[in-house]
Design an enzyme around this catalytic site. Structure first.
Site, PDB file in Angstrom:
ATOM      1  N   TYR A 144       1.520  11.874 -15.178  1.00 30.54           N
ATOM      2  CA  TYR A 144       2.790  11.679 -15.877  1.00 30.54           C
ATOM      3  C   TYR A 144       2.726  10.714 -17.061  1.00 30.54           C
ATOM      4  O   TYR A 144       3.718  10.532 -17.748  1.00 30.54           O
ATOM      5  CB  TYR A 144       3.859  11.185 -14.886  1.00 30.54           C
ATOM      6  CG  TYR A 144       4.547  12.308 -14.147  1.00 30.54           C
ATOM      7  CD1 TYR A 144       3.875  13.044 -13.172  1.00 30.54           C
ATOM      8  CD2 TYR A 144       5.870  12.639 -14.415  1.00 30.54           C
ATOM      9  CE1 TYR A 144       4.504  14.072 -12.489  1.00 30.54           C
ATOM     10  CE2 TYR A 144       6.502  13.669 -13.730  1.00 30.54           C
ATOM     11  CZ  TYR A 144       5.817  14.373 -12.776  1.00 30.54           C
ATOM     12  OH  TYR A 144       6.452  15.385 -12.106  1.00 30.54           O
ATOM     13  N   LYS A 195      -6.319  14.652  -3.147  1.00 31.97           N
ATOM     14  CA  LYS A 195      -7.143  15.857  -3.270  1.00 31.97           C
ATOM     15  C   LYS A 195      -8.553  15.400  -3.619  1.00 31.97           C
ATOM     16  O   LYS A 195      -9.167  15.843  -4.595  1.00 31.97           O
ATOM     17  CB  LYS A 195      -6.519  16.782  -4.329  1.00 31.97           C
ATOM     18  CG  LYS A 195      -7.128  18.159  -4.410  1.00 31.97           C
ATOM     19  CD  LYS A 195      -6.895  19.040  -3.191  1.00 31.97           C
ATOM     20  CE  LYS A 195      -7.740  20.294  -3.300  1.00 31.97           C
ATOM     21  NZ  LYS A 195      -7.744  21.088  -2.053  1.00 31.97           N
ATOM     22  N   ASP A 228      -3.048  20.080  -0.041  1.00 32.36           N
ATOM     23  CA  ASP A 228      -2.769  21.477   0.328  1.00 32.36           C
ATOM     24  C   ASP A 228      -2.502  21.579   1.829  1.00 32.36           C
ATOM     25  O   ASP A 228      -1.537  22.210   2.271  1.00 32.36           O
ATOM     26  CB  ASP A 228      -3.913  22.412  -0.131  1.00 32.36           C
ATOM     27  CG  ASP A 228      -5.308  21.912   0.238  1.00 32.36           C
ATOM     28  OD1 ASP A 228      -5.440  20.772   0.719  1.00 32.36           O
ATOM     29  OD2 ASP A 228      -6.270  22.692   0.041  1.00 32.36           O
ATOM     30  N   ASP A 252       5.881  14.556  -6.462  1.00 33.40           N
ATOM     31  CA  ASP A 252       6.942  15.387  -7.030  1.00 33.40           C
ATOM     32  C   ASP A 252       7.073  16.669  -6.219  1.00 33.40           C
ATOM     33  O   ASP A 252       8.176  17.077  -5.839  1.00 33.40           O
ATOM     34  CB  ASP A 252       6.594  15.704  -8.491  1.00 33.40           C
ATOM     35  CG  ASP A 252       7.641  16.566  -9.154  1.00 33.40           C
ATOM     36  OD1 ASP A 252       8.844  16.278  -8.979  1.00 33.40           O
ATOM     37  OD2 ASP A 252       7.266  17.540  -9.843  1.00 33.40           O
ATOM     38  N   ASP A 256      10.049  17.817  -2.997  1.00 31.23           N
ATOM     39  CA  ASP A 256      10.912  18.999  -3.022  1.00 31.23           C
ATOM     40  C   ASP A 256      10.731  19.842  -1.759  1.00 31.23           C
ATOM     41  O   ASP A 256      11.697  20.369  -1.204  1.00 31.23           O
ATOM     42  CB  ASP A 256      10.643  19.864  -4.261  1.00 31.23           C
ATOM     43  CG  ASP A 256      11.476  19.436  -5.475  1.00 31.23           C
ATOM     44  OD1 ASP A 256      11.871  18.249  -5.536  1.00 31.23           O
ATOM     45  OD2 ASP A 256      11.727  20.282  -6.362  1.00 31.23           O
TER      46      ASP A 256
END
Ligand code: IPM
Ligand code: MN
Length: 363
Positions: A144, A195, A228, A252, A256
């Site tokens: 970001y 990750k 994942d 982010d 959600d």
């Protein structure tokens, strides 16, 4: 007369923003005022017109020096939502929202995922005790930061880069915050997600910092999922999670997913926090322009956001009163259509403000 304790008065900057941000902020302010009044506290609210209209009128996004002014004159900042189809570049939203996150160094994006009623989860055979955790999203680094560029734009040889920035200081402070939160709230588990199997530099740093910091919290069980696998586990067995800490981009996305597990973005609040410093509070949802002004959007996320803000300001009894009202409204079906209820935005706000006023605040 006894002078009011300074902590009994708070100055709040209110940025309704765009679209339904304006609708839900009206209701959030209604409930905020009801909670302060019930607790015998004083509020000073100042509204700022930063958003698409202002940008289109005179080019202002985040005015020069806004962060210093906010730090000087306010105890916290409340934001509705930003985003407008007339500004497809999202420039104003990026300058205002991301600008304040970065300039105020709000490194914790705190996003609770709490199921208030089992009817609201799309997961089969899960109830309130199974879905109750909090996501701490790193909020000042990662993908970001806006480092990168485009070369040969618009040609077949075009090249675009977007740098993923991970600093030791940045990674350490968000991981430490997650553990401190767990300790303070007597939680027993912290899960870090990255990750690192593919991102061998940036997320190798996350692995090493996580291994170091967890040693300082031996009473807390530390686990790790690659992101994942984390998304699968959040659906398969959400009860395993109490605290999840992750980077900006993954946070982010998983926040959600978390929101959808508990009824959608209408019930997803958030805080952008720097402990001990001016912080900013906003619902997770966007400005949903097509619903703006139609009295249909769910103000509960904004109102739960008020509760996070009150808690951060040390007005915990008022925060509890607001959360209790939301819980009661959900149980009694006093909700907007997204949650299956018959009410409009304003009616939900009225019901919640009234509930808070009638129930009062525990002392
Ligand atoms: C959020 C939003 C923002 C983000 C957008 C609007 C830039 O999706 O707060 O989650 O990605 O942080
Ligand atoms: Mn988001």
């Amino acid at each position: 007369m006894i002078a009011a304790n300074s902590s009994d008065k708070k100055r709040i900057a209110v940025i309704p923003g765009d679209g339904i941000g304006i609708d839900v902020t009206v209701e959030a302010v209604k409930v905020l005022k009801a909670a302060a009044a019930a607790g015998g506290k004083t509020l000073e609210l100042t509204e700022f017109d930063w958003g698409a209209d202002r940008y289109l009128k005179d080019g202002t996004t985040l005015p020069e020096g806004a962060e210093d002014m906010l730090r000087r004159d306010f105890d916290s900042v409340f934001v509705g939502a930003l985003g407008d189809p007339r500004v497809p570049s999202m420039k104003h939203a990026a300058d205002i929202l991301l600008g304040l996150r970065f300039k105020l160094d709000l490194y914790v994006n705190s996003r609770p995922v709490v199921l208030l009623d089992k009817r609201l989860t799309p997961l089969r055979d899960r109830d309130e005790k199974d879905i109750h955790f909090i996501v701490f999203r790193e909020n000042t680094e990662g993908l970001y930061v806006g480092m990168g560029g485009i070369f040969k734009k618009g040609t077949p040889d075009e090249l675009a880069t977007q740098e993923d920035i991970n600093t030791r200081k940045g990674v350490e402070r968000i991981i430490r915050y997650a553990y401190e939160y767990a300790r303070k709230h007597k939680l027993t588990k912290v899960c870090m997600s990255d990750k690192s199997n593919a991102l061998r530099f940036g997320h190798d740093l996350w692995q090493r910092v996580f291994a170091e910091v967890q040693k300082e919290y031996p009473e807390i069980e530390s686990n790790h999922w690659y992101v994942d696998a984390l998304t699968m586990q959040m659906v398969k067995n959400p009860a395993q999670f109490q605290v999840i800490v992750t980077c900006n981009m993954f946070g982010d996305i998983v926040s959600d997913l978390g929101a959808q597990l508990v009824g959608g973005l209408g019930l997803a609040p958030s805080g952008n926090i720097h402990p001990g410093k001016l912080s900013m509070f906003e619902p997770v949802h966007g400005s949903a322009p097509k619903y703006a002004g139609k009295n249909v959007s769910n103000p509960m996320a904004a109102i739960q956001t008020v509760a996070i803000m009150l808690d951060h300001l040390g007005w915990t009894a008022e925060a509890d009163a607001v959360n209790n009202a939301v819980r009661a409204a959900v149980h009694e079906g006093k909700t907007t259509r997204d949650l299956g209820g018959p009410l409009g935005t304003r009616e939900v706000g009225d019901w919640l403000a009234d509930y808070v006023s009638k129930q009062g605040v525990a002392r």
